[in-house]
Design a protein around this motif. Structure first.
Motif, PDB file in Angstrom:
ATOM      1  N   ARG A   1       0.859  -1.179   0.000  1.00  0.00           N
ATOM      2  CA  ARG A   1       0.000   0.000   0.000  1.00  0.00           C
ATOM      3  C   ARG A   1       0.895   1.228   0.000  1.00  0.00           C
TER       4      ARG A   1
ATOM      5  N   ALA B   1       0.772   8.015  -0.367  1.00  0.00           N
ATOM      6  CA  ALA B   1      -0.513   7.931   0.310  1.00  0.00           C
ATOM      7  C   ALA B   1      -1.241   9.269   0.241  1.00  0.00           C
TER       8      ALA B   1
ATOM      9  N   ARG C   1     -18.196   3.412   7.801  1.00  0.00           N
ATOM     10  CA  ARG C   1     -16.924   3.416   7.103  1.00  0.00           C
ATOM     11  C   ARG C   1     -16.680   4.706   6.313  1.00  0.00           C
TER      12      ARG C   1
ATOM     13  N   PRO D   1      -7.941   6.949   4.561  1.00  0.00           N
ATOM     14  CA  PRO D   1      -8.604   5.895   5.351  1.00  0.00           C
ATOM     15  C   PRO D   1      -8.088   4.520   4.961  1.00  0.00           C
ATOM     16  N   GLU D   2      -8.500   3.527   5.713  1.00  0.00           N
ATOM     17  CA  GLU D   2      -8.101   2.165   5.421  1.00  0.00           C
ATOM     18  C   GLU D   2      -8.707   1.697   4.099  1.00  0.00           C
ATOM     19  N   PRO D   3      -7.996   0.871   3.354  1.00  0.00           N
ATOM     20  CA  PRO D   3      -8.551   0.356   2.098  1.00  0.00           C
ATOM     21  C   PRO D   3      -9.716  -0.583   2.369  1.00  0.00           C
ATOM     22  N   ILE D   4     -10.553  -0.730   1.385  1.00  0.00           N
ATOM     23  CA  ILE D   4     -11.706  -1.626   1.471  1.00  0.00           C
ATOM     24  C   ILE D   4     -11.545  -2.706   0.410  1.00  0.00           C
TER      25      ILE D   4
ATOM     26  N   TRP E   1     -11.335   3.604  -1.684  1.00  0.00           N
ATOM     27  CA  TRP E   1     -10.200   3.040  -2.414  1.00  0.00           C
ATOM     28  C   TRP E   1      -9.940   1.635  -1.907  1.00  0.00           C
ATOM     29  N   GLY E   2      -9.283   0.847  -2.737  1.00  0.00           N
ATOM     30  CA  GLY E   2      -8.943  -0.510  -2.340  1.00  0.00           C
ATOM     31  C   GLY E   2      -7.683  -0.969  -3.047  1.00  0.00           C
TER      32      GLY E   2
END
Length: 450
Positions: free
Chosen positions: A268, A274, A389, A371-374, A313-314
């Motif tokens: 990531r 980022a 989320r 934020p954290e990826p999904i 985002w993922g």
């Protein structure tokens, strides 16, 4: 440039070329052009070719809107000046050559409605900050026999999706694409039968942003010409049928500093990489108003169709509108990039890239939290789960797109007041046209526009 244009014209004439397409894309993503005789190329490179300034306020149906105060009369002229270093003889149309243009005022000054100049300005800003971008398009399109009213009832290939068997009947067309792309100086990463009805996809090699936008226009010309020779027609429209998968023109970008890809990371992005991704995510609703701006674009952005209906985002998540593609031991760290899936042929490629670069650079500058990826499809979640989320639906109609655009000074400001006004007027004209029509009628009217 005059000397280079004269030399090119002499070579073209000797090879049997009679004219040169001077090409650009309007605010609907529709390519436009003027052909000059090959003997007039040097003059065109010096003084340009005249065209009405109202091309900036053509809507998707070739109606002219006079709602923008800067272009509210039939008076006005601009000069189309070919970018000589991008001249190409068209392999599929051997009597013609092709070049993109810059749009200038009658006095040769920058014209605020020139989309190519907007992208060039963002590339210059990036260079001043020590940043360099790479960009490449994936182009999806559907194929039908020439003269077909639609595609789903008369598909150009029978499937199955991703199967070599699907393309056996298109051998001549596929061979022409491979030959003509190479001859026109366009590098293809891959070409295959895609998931949708009679759908194909090809990917263009990554290059600098201005060249990537030029390449996208040249690729369209090349595909259309090869299709005609083989008795086919192609549709790049965002939707070909309400029951079929749409056509996305996915935009891949990466950002570099001193030769290092800032998107490199351990699975990531980190640091400025980022921040770049966070900048895109922050302004994604406004970006989508530029990168997928047509009424059919909003019909395409449906959950569960790998189109990117929700803002998140993922990592390698094909349902994510922002799909992070990491480097690997096999591909190399330099391969890392971000794919924008909410992008299609109704976007002007220069404006699409300009706003993506600007939003990403703004992210690097002020580092919003990423934020954290999904890794799932939020379309299958409840409203409460999405709210927890922070996942929200992207604009689903022209009014929501316009509101998102004007709410983001980082994106709207890239266009400048004049071009922003023209762009919004065109979108409003399209929305008014669509207001009293069914979704099926809207899709059918756009099928062959791009």
């Amino acid at each position: 440039m005059t000397k280079a244009a004269s030399a090119a014209a002499k070579d073209f004439a000797a090879a049997g070329v009679g004219g040169v397409h001077l090409a650009w894309a309007d605010n609907n993503g529709i390519p436009r052009s003027r052909i000059v005789p090959v003997g007039g190329l040097a003059d065109a490179a010096t003084r340009g070719v005249g065209a009405t300034s109202l091309f900036a306020v053509f809507d998707s149906h070739d109606s002219i809107t006079f709602a923008h105060p800067g272009l509210d009369t039939p008076s006005g002229d601009v000069r189309l000046v070919p970018v000589v270093e991008r001249l190409r003889r068209l392999a599929g149309q051997p009597a013609l050559a092709w070049a993109p243009v810059r749009q200038l005022t009658r006095d040769g000054d920058p014209w605020p409605y020139c989309q190519r100049a907007v992208l060039e300005a963002q590339v210059a800003k990036a260079a001043a900050r020590g940043l360099e971008f790479r960009a490449g398009y994936e182009l999806e399109f559907a194929v039908a026999p020439a003269g077909s009213a639609g595609i789903t009832a008369n598909p150009g290939h029978p499937g199955p999706a991703y199967s070599p068997h699907a393309l056996v009947g298109l051998d001549g067309f596929v061979g022409a694409l491979l030959h003509d792309f190479a001859a026109n100086g366009l590098r293809i990463g891959q070409l295959h039968a895609e998931y949708g009805v009679a759908q194909l996809e090809l990917s263009l090699a990554a290059t600098d942003p201005v060249s990537a936008a030029d390449d996208q226009l040249l690729a369209r010309q090349t595909i259309h010409a090869a299709a005609r020779v083989h008795g086919l027609a192609v549709s790049f429209a965002p939707m070909i049928d309400l029951g079929a998968a749409g056509n996305g023109w996915h935009l891949h970008t990466s950002v570099h500093r001193k030769g290092r890809n800032l998107l490199d990371g351990n699975g990531r992005p980190a640091g400025d990489g980022a921040a770049y991704l966070a900048g895109l995510l922050r302004d994604l609703p406004a970006l989508t108003a530029i990168t997928a701006p047509s009424v059919p674009s909003t019909l395409r952005l449906r959950p569960g169709h790998f189109a990117g209906a929700y803002a998140f985002w993922g990592v390698e998540n094909r349902e994510a509108p922002l799909r992070y593609v990491p480097g690997s031991a096999l591909l190399g760290d330099g391969h890392a990039n971000v794919e924008l899936k909410t992008s299609d042929a109704s976007a002007n490629p220069y404006l699409a890239l300009a706003v993506v670069l600007a939003a990403g650079m703004a992210g690097i500058e002020d580092a919003p939290a990423l934020p954290e990826p999904i890794g799932a499809d939020p379309g299958g979640w409840t409203d409460h789960e999405r709210e927890i989320r922070g996942v929200h639906r992207l604009p689903a109609n022209p009014a929501e797109q316009d509101a998102a655009l004007v709410a983001s000074p980082r994106v709207a400001g890239v266009l400048g007041d004049e071009l922003l006004g023209a762009f919004r007027a065109v979108r409003a004209s399209d929305a008014a046209w669509a207001a009293d029509r069914t979704d099926d009628e809207i899709v059918a009217a756009h099928l062959w526009r791009y």
